[in-house]
Design an enzyme around this catalytic site. Structure first.
Site, PDB file in Angstrom:
ATOM      1  N   GLY A   1       0.841  -1.202   0.000  1.00  0.00           N
ATOM      2  CA  GLY A   1       0.000   0.000   0.000  1.00  0.00           C
ATOM      3  C   GLY A   1       0.871   1.246   0.000  1.00  0.00           C
ATOM      4  O   GLY A   1       2.097   1.169   0.131  1.00  0.00           O
TER       5      GLY A   1
ATOM      6  N   GLY B   1       2.368   5.616   4.327  1.00  0.00           N
ATOM      7  CA  GLY B   1       1.418   6.207   5.276  1.00  0.00           C
ATOM      8  C   GLY B   1       0.091   5.482   5.358  1.00  0.00           C
ATOM      9  O   GLY B   1      -0.816   5.902   6.089  1.00  0.00           O
ATOM     10  N   SER B   2      -0.038   4.373   4.610  1.00  0.00           N
ATOM     11  CA  SER B   2      -1.323   3.653   4.636  1.00  0.00           C
ATOM     12  C   SER B   2      -1.458   2.772   5.873  1.00  0.00           C
ATOM     13  O   SER B   2      -2.534   2.254   6.164  1.00  0.00           O
ATOM     14  CB  SER B   2      -1.487   2.804   3.366  1.00  0.00           C
ATOM     15  OG  SER B   2      -0.430   1.866   3.256  1.00  0.00           O
ATOM     16  N   GLY B   3      -0.358   2.576   6.604  1.00  0.00           N
ATOM     17  CA  GLY B   3      -0.423   1.810   7.854  1.00  0.00           C
ATOM     18  C   GLY B   3       0.158   0.413   7.781  1.00  0.00           C
ATOM     19  O   GLY B   3      -0.137  -0.427   8.632  1.00  0.00           O
TER      20      GLY B   3
ATOM     21  N   ASP C   1      11.595  -0.223   5.060  1.00  0.00           N
ATOM     22  CA  ASP C   1      12.491   0.825   5.570  1.00  0.00           C
ATOM     23  C   ASP C   1      13.717   0.212   6.226  1.00  0.00           C
ATOM     24  O   ASP C   1      14.855   0.621   5.962  1.00  0.00           O
ATOM     25  CB  ASP C   1      11.759   1.670   6.621  1.00  0.00           C
ATOM     26  CG  ASP C   1      11.084   2.872   5.985  1.00  0.00           C
ATOM     27  OD1 ASP C   1      11.341   3.147   4.800  1.00  0.00           O
ATOM     28  OD2 ASP C   1      10.296   3.538   6.681  1.00  0.00           O
TER      29      ASP C   1
ATOM     30  N   ARG D   1      16.290  -1.419   3.950  1.00  0.00           N
ATOM     31  CA  ARG D   1      17.101  -0.477   3.171  1.00  0.00           C
ATOM     32  C   ARG D   1      18.308   0.031   3.975  1.00  0.00           C
ATOM     33  O   ARG D   1      19.182   0.703   3.435  1.00  0.00           O
ATOM     34  CB  ARG D   1      16.232   0.678   2.658  1.00  0.00           C
ATOM     35  CG  ARG D   1      15.423   0.300   1.415  1.00  0.00           C
ATOM     36  CD  ARG D   1      14.644   1.478   0.871  1.00  0.00           C
ATOM     37  NE  ARG D   1      13.861   1.140  -0.317  1.00  0.00           N
ATOM     38  CZ  ARG D   1      14.345   1.133  -1.558  1.00  0.00           C
ATOM     39  NH1 ARG D   1      15.607   1.422  -1.783  1.00  0.00           N
ATOM     40  NH2 ARG D   1      13.562   0.829  -2.585  1.00  0.00           N
TER      41      ARG D   1
ATOM     42  N   SER E   1       5.854  -1.741  -2.196  1.00  0.00           N
ATOM     43  CA  SER E   1       5.815  -2.673  -3.342  1.00  0.00           C
ATOM     44  C   SER E   1       4.767  -2.243  -4.365  1.00  0.00           C
ATOM     45  O   SER E   1       3.759  -2.917  -4.552  1.00  0.00           O
ATOM     46  CB  SER E   1       5.596  -4.126  -2.872  1.00  0.00           C
ATOM     47  OG  SER E   1       4.613  -4.253  -1.877  1.00  0.00           O
TER      48      SER E   1
ATOM     49  N   GLY F   1       9.787  10.798  -8.148  1.00  0.00           N
ATOM     50  CA  GLY F   1       9.375   9.397  -8.276  1.00  0.00           C
ATOM     51  C   GLY F   1       8.746   8.853  -7.012  1.00  0.00           C
ATOM     52  O   GLY F   1       8.974   7.705  -6.639  1.00  0.00           O
TER      53      GLY F   1
HETATM   54  N1  LIG Z   1      -5.184   1.801  11.697  1.00  0.00           N
HETATM   55  C1  LIG Z   1      -4.726   3.049  11.916  1.00  0.00           C
HETATM   56  N2  LIG Z   1      -5.528   3.990  12.468  1.00  0.00           N
HETATM   57  C2  LIG Z   1      -5.047   5.239  12.677  1.00  0.00           C
HETATM   58  N3  LIG Z   1      -3.803   5.655  12.373  1.00  0.00           N
HETATM   59  C3  LIG Z   1      -2.983   4.774  11.822  1.00  0.00           C
HETATM   60  C4  LIG Z   1      -3.408   3.421  11.556  1.00  0.00           C
HETATM   61  N4  LIG Z   1      -2.380   2.768  10.983  1.00  0.00           N
HETATM   62  C5  LIG Z   1      -1.365   3.647  10.896  1.00  0.00           C
HETATM   63  N5  LIG Z   1      -1.720   4.849  11.400  1.00  0.00           N
HETATM   64  C6  LIG Z   1      -0.860   6.040  11.457  1.00  0.00           C
HETATM   65  O1  LIG Z   1      -0.497   6.379  10.141  1.00  0.00           O
HETATM   66  C7  LIG Z   1       0.870   6.772  10.069  1.00  0.00           C
HETATM   67  C8  LIG Z   1       1.577   5.929   9.013  1.00  0.00           C
HETATM   68  O2  LIG Z   1       1.560   4.562   9.399  1.00  0.00           O
HETATM   69  P1  LIG Z   1       2.741   3.577   8.999  1.00  0.00           P
HETATM   70  O3  LIG Z   1       4.059   4.163   9.375  1.00  0.00           O
HETATM   71  O4  LIG Z   1       2.389   2.247   9.568  1.00  0.00           O
HETATM   72  O5  LIG Z   1       2.588   3.568   7.407  1.00  0.00           O
HETATM   73  P2  LIG Z   1       3.417   2.759   6.308  1.00  0.00           P
HETATM   74  O6  LIG Z   1       2.413   2.216   5.365  1.00  0.00           O
HETATM   75  O7  LIG Z   1       4.327   1.790   6.980  1.00  0.00           O
HETATM   76  O8  LIG Z   1       4.245   3.879   5.575  1.00  0.00           O
HETATM   77  P3  LIG Z   1       5.684   3.792   4.853  1.00  0.00           P
HETATM   78  O9  LIG Z   1       5.468   3.105   3.542  1.00  0.00           O
HETATM   79  O10 LIG Z   1       6.076   5.211   4.650  1.00  0.00           O
HETATM   80  O11 LIG Z   1       6.616   3.049   5.749  1.00  0.00           O
HETATM   81  C9  LIG Z   1       1.438   6.600  11.478  1.00  0.00           C
HETATM   82  O12 LIG Z   1       1.491   7.863  12.089  1.00  0.00           O
HETATM   83  C10 LIG Z   1       0.441   5.699  12.171  1.00  0.00           C
HETATM   84  O13 LIG Z   1       0.363   5.999  13.546  1.00  0.00           O
HETATM   85 MG   LIG Z   2       6.389   1.567   7.035  1.00  0.00          MG
END
Ligand SMILES: Nc1ncnc2c1ncn2[C@@H]1O[C@H](COP(=O)(O)OP(=O)(O)OP(=O)(O)O)[C@@H](O)[C@H]1O
Ligand SMILES: [Mg+2]
Length: 208
Positions: A37, A40-42, A67, A70, A111, A160
């Site tokens: 995803g 920031g998608s979680g 992360d 890398r 990905s 990018g």
């Molecule tokens: N289910 C959720 N409900 C509310 N906030 C969330 C949830 N999941 C993640 N967040 C918040 O969203 C932000 C981004 O989450 P996270 O770091 O897990 O994203 P990521 O997909 O791993 O991003 P990246 O690809 O940049 O590593 C964080 O601040 C996290 O606290």
């Molecule tokens: Mg992440």
């Protein structure tokens, strides 16, 4: 002629203890939970929550986070398309090894390209690759901007960037899709519960 870089005269060494024996020891079945995803998608949040939940159930998992990798295994790679492809290929191969070790391997990486994810899927027997799509709107991810990267991408200081000026190709056939409910993202523990239920239903959390 140098033979250093080719794959001829390569053999496969069988070992006495195999996946079946390791799975019995752990009372679980090795598999890969691949979380994809937008930034920031979680993904990492779900990976951590899932790992904690599995640990509390006495199940061994290991997180491969894009992360973190890398910083080591993939520190020679950047973000152009072929580097992203190699990044995913290496993580796919490592995830396959962890699954063979009997672990529930949780890979959390953007990905973005379907072809690269599908190549990792093809490395494993079909049921053992569980693709989890964090289907969160770009606006939500951008409003979170936990690392400040969207701001830099919008300002043209990162080129990018997935979702801004590089594509994210949504899965067409994922096993689990995570979505907002009534405009709200469910709590990480609830999302982890959804994945644990899937693993339980498919028999990954015990050996027969
Ligand atoms: N289910 C959720 N409900 C509310 N906030 C969330 C949830 N999941 C993640 N967040 C918040 O969203 C932000 C981004 O989450 P996270 O770091 O897990 O994203 P990521 O997909 O791993 O991003 P990246 O690809 O940049 O590593 C964080 O601040 C996290 O606290
Ligand atoms: Mg992440």
């Amino acid at each position: 002629m140098s033979t250093l870089n080719n794959s001829t005269n390569i053999f496969w060494q069988e070992c006495p203890v195999g996946k079946v024996e390791r799975q019995k020891l752990l009372n679980q079945k090795g598999c890969v939970v691949w979380i994809t995803g937008l930034s920031g998608s979680g993904k990492s949040t779900l990976a951590c929550s899932l790992s904690r939940e599995l640990h509390s159930k006495g199940k061994l998992s290991y997180i491969l986070d894009g992360d973190n990798l890398r910083h080591g295994l993939n520190k020679d790679l950047g973000f152009k398309a072929e580097d992203r492809a190699e990044n995913i290929r290496r993580v796919g191969e490592v995830a396959k090894l962890f699954a063979d070790a009997g672990l529930i391997c949780i890979a959390s990486l953007i990905s973005p390209y379907r072809k690269d994810r599908d190549a990792c899927r093809a490395m494993l027997p079909e049921p053992n690759f569980i693709e989890v799509f964090m289907n969160m709107p770009l606006e939500l991810c951008e409003s979170r901007d936990a690392k400040g990267l969207y701001k830099l991408a919008r300002a043209g200081k990162i080129k990018g960037f997935t979702g801004i000026d590089d594509p994210y190709e949504r899965p067409l056939n994922c096993e689990i899709e995570i979505e907002q409910k009534d405009g709200v993202c469910p709590k990480p523990a609830a999302l982890a519960g959804q994945v644990v239920s899937y693993l339980e239903d498919k028999g990954f959390l015990q050996v027969e």
